[in-house]
Design a protein around this motif. Sequence first.
Motif, short mmCIF file in Angstrom:
data_model
loop_
_atom_site.label_atom_id
_atom_site.label_comp_id
_atom_site.label_asym_id
_atom_site.label_seq_id
_atom_site.Cartn_x
_atom_site.Cartn_y
_atom_site.Cartn_z
N LEU A 49 47.69 -3.11 62.11
CA LEU A 49 48.87 -4.05 61.90
C LEU A 49 49.94 -3.35 60.99
CD1 LEU A 49 46.78 -7.13 61.66
CD2 LEU A 49 48.22 -6.54 63.49
N SER A 50 49.42 -2.62 60.06
CA SER A 50 50.33 -1.84 59.19
C SER A 50 51.04 -0.71 59.68
CB SER A 50 49.51 -1.43 57.88
OG SER A 50 50.36 -0.52 56.98
N LEU A 51 50.54 0.12 60.50
CA LEU A 51 50.99 1.42 60.90
C LEU A 51 51.71 1.19 62.42
CD1 LEU A 51 48.25 3.86 59.53
CD2 LEU A 51 50.53 3.23 58.56
N ARG A 52 51.07 0.06 63.07
CA ARG A 52 51.39 0.08 64.43
C ARG A 52 51.27 1.40 65.37
NH1 ARG A 52 51.76 -5.29 65.50
NH2 ARG A 52 52.81 -6.39 63.99
N ASP A 53 50.09 2.02 64.91
CA ASP A 53 49.43 3.11 65.57
C ASP A 53 48.52 2.78 66.67
OD1 ASP A 53 48.72 5.63 66.66
OD2 ASP A 53 48.68 6.57 64.79
N ARG A 54 48.89 2.82 67.99
CA ARG A 54 47.92 2.36 68.90
C ARG A 54 46.34 2.89 68.91
NH1 ARG A 54 47.96 4.76 74.61
NH2 ARG A 54 48.32 6.70 74.62
N LEU A 55 46.42 4.18 68.32
CA LEU A 55 45.25 4.77 68.08
C LEU A 55 44.14 3.90 67.35
CD1 LEU A 55 43.51 7.54 68.16
CD2 LEU A 55 44.40 8.06 65.83
N TYR A 56 44.58 3.08 66.26
CA TYR A 56 43.65 2.34 65.56
C TYR A 56 43.30 1.07 66.39
CZ TYR A 56 45.33 5.27 61.52
OH TYR A 56 45.50 6.21 60.95
N LEU A 57 44.06 0.83 67.35
CA LEU A 57 43.96 -0.47 68.30
C LEU A 57 42.70 -0.22 69.08
CD1 LEU A 57 44.38 -3.71 68.60
CD2 LEU A 57 46.19 -2.91 70.30
N ILE A 58 42.91 1.06 70.01
CA ILE A 58 42.03 1.70 70.80
C ILE A 58 40.43 1.82 70.11
CG2 ILE A 58 41.22 3.74 71.90
CD1 ILE A 58 44.08 4.18 72.61
N TYR A 59 40.58 2.28 68.59
CA TYR A 59 39.41 2.28 67.89
C TYR A 59 38.60 0.97 67.95
CZ TYR A 59 36.18 3.94 64.21
OH TYR A 59 34.76 4.22 63.60
N VAL A 60 39.42 -0.08 67.48
CA VAL A 60 39.02 -1.45 67.33
C VAL A 60 38.31 -1.87 68.45
CG1 VAL A 60 39.73 -3.79 67.04
CG2 VAL A 60 40.35 -2.17 65.52
N ALA A 61 39.06 -1.66 69.55
CA ALA A 61 38.18 -2.02 70.80
C ALA A 61 37.03 -1.28 71.19
CB ALA A 61 39.43 -1.84 72.25
N PHE A 62 36.98 -0.02 70.71
CA PHE A 62 35.68 0.95 71.04
C PHE A 62 34.73 0.43 70.10
CE2 PHE A 62 33.06 4.55 68.96
CZ PHE A 62 32.42 4.67 70.13
N ILE A 63 34.84 -0.08 68.82
CA ILE A 63 33.94 -0.76 67.86
C ILE A 63 33.18 -1.87 68.42
CG2 ILE A 63 33.42 -1.70 65.49
CD1 ILE A 63 35.28 0.44 64.78
N SER A 64 34.25 -2.78 68.96
CA SER A 64 33.97 -4.11 69.29
C SER A 64 32.88 -3.92 70.61
CB SER A 64 35.22 -5.09 69.79
OG SER A 64 36.09 -5.15 68.74
N CYS A 65 33.19 -3.29 71.62
CA CYS A 65 32.64 -3.06 73.03
C CYS A 65 31.25 -2.57 72.37
CB CYS A 65 33.16 -2.25 73.77
SG CYS A 65 34.76 -3.14 74.58
#
Length: 613
Positions: free
Chosen positions: A215-231
């Motif tokens: 949310l701070s950097l708007r780098d999709r790398l972190y969003l992909i990592y969040v999805a990885f952790i959640s799954c």
Amino acid sequence: MNARRQWNRLTRLWLLCLSCLLATAGQAAAATLLDPVAQIPLNARLYSYQHQGTALDLDGAQQAWRQQAFAPPDHSQTASNFGLTNAQVWLYTDFATPADWTGRWLLEVGHASLDAVDLYLARDDEPFVHQHSGDQVPFTERSINHRNHVFDLGLTPDSHYRLFISVKSEGTLAAPVTLWEADALWRHDQLTYSILSIYYGLLLALLIYNLFLYLSLRDRLYLIYVAFISCLAIGQAGLSGLVGQFIWPHNAWLTNISPTAAVSAAGVFGALFVQCFLADTPRRLRLQWLMPVISNAYFLTFCCTIFWSYHLGAIAVNLISLLFAASAFFLGVVSLYFREPGARFFVLAWVSFLSGVTIISLHNLGLLPSNVLTANALAIGSGLEMLLLSLALADRINDIQRARDHAQAQALQIRQQMLENVRESERLLEARVAERTLELERTNRQLQQSQQLLEQQARHDALTGLANRSLLNERLVEAQARADRQQQSFALVVADLDRFKSINDRFGHAAGDEVLIVIANRLSTAVRASDMVARMGGDEFVLVLESLQEHADLQSFSAKIRQAVCSPIVLSGGETVQVGVSIGAAFYPEQAASVELLLLRADKAMYAEKSTA
């Protein structure tokens, strides 16, 4: 550096706590049924029979027992692990309770993801009593609400019992059978839940931390990592029985598919994360296809698990995970060799994950025994991996911050040098006022020119000389004010070059710069003096057209821009290249009430045209 040292301390503390807890959880003493102990492992006393084909009922199992089809007890460590098999496994033992036998005793089959577990217990010559469990039974309908499969045996003193257990699973078929005194099982569960709380607390903290980074950097790398952790968290919860207990207690189907399906989904995002994080390394090795292929393989496994065969999905996810972990580790080592940002933490992370995947895959294939380490290898390895990957992401942020600080330091140094020049000029002026009047004027003119040059550089693109984002924002605000004051419209056009990357890849970045300069000159020539052309960065240009107030004029102007951009360009080396362009436009105030929304509308229109090209 302070933040990194704090992360290292946190890592060591977490490893120490996890090691202590696992060591405590792994202590189990072997005992016979005649000993008055609180925990009695039964696998070393169980006869086993693997039946292929149509399901075998109790009568058939008894007949197989009488025909001596059951294998004798296996005293090796792999006795309770039958691997990935479609067979129906029958277990049998008989035992006698002493006269001083007391307490409530429970039998636990300690593998939560088994599809069906049927227990048949007979006292002396009485009929068999049947109890049923499995992850295809909703958690709320189990006789004892426990994450594993637990049965109340109702044992009485001075009695002889015969025990049959039928186990079937499309995934890994492991059946560690333990007889527990009720209070001992409760105490064991407290320790187990403590360890699981540490693991899922870590996952939750990392998930929230990286979500805020996105949310701070708007780098999709972190969003992909969040999805990885959640799954991965859902997959681990499925393996440990927590999905059925806490997430879907009324839905047996989701509980049943969650281990393999969620781990497959985690693999989809994990491969994408590796591709994005180590983007330069796959390109350097010409392996930019590898991680997308693995991600697609995980996706096909996910679809296979849900829509076709859970058993094939379980086999595939274990084999693909071994390939994935090894490939990611190889790319990480190469990145470490080339000193890519975050590579050292990335390699450590994938060493942990590779170890966990290797152990759990060999366990699932029936090559390793079922115990605390092998059953939780993926949880331990993935927990360490996700912690270290967060450190890698933090290291990446530190590199970006260091580059920013270096740029600021250079700017400050230039400014300081300018101030020193001014002071020196002032000292010379005080010493020789009369003699150096002309020199002072010349120095002041130089300072003014330097200031103008700095302002020019701050508001214009260094390569093309066009306005940059800062000057564009100012002109948009001015154009909005004039339009509001005069009750008129103006247009904003976004033009993004097509096939520009192929020129860079083929002829080099110097050729790409030549193309950008030529395009900038052509766009500047195509607009009126009252309009403005800006470069947003890369191969994207923005035109503010106050002279264009009618929608009908937009099509002809777009054709003019397209002709100017798409005309062939002769490079300094003699090569002729040609690019395309995707154009999006929006009018103020008809299509947007603010300049921010106007730019967004034009950008969306451009991407819409690009997607249809």
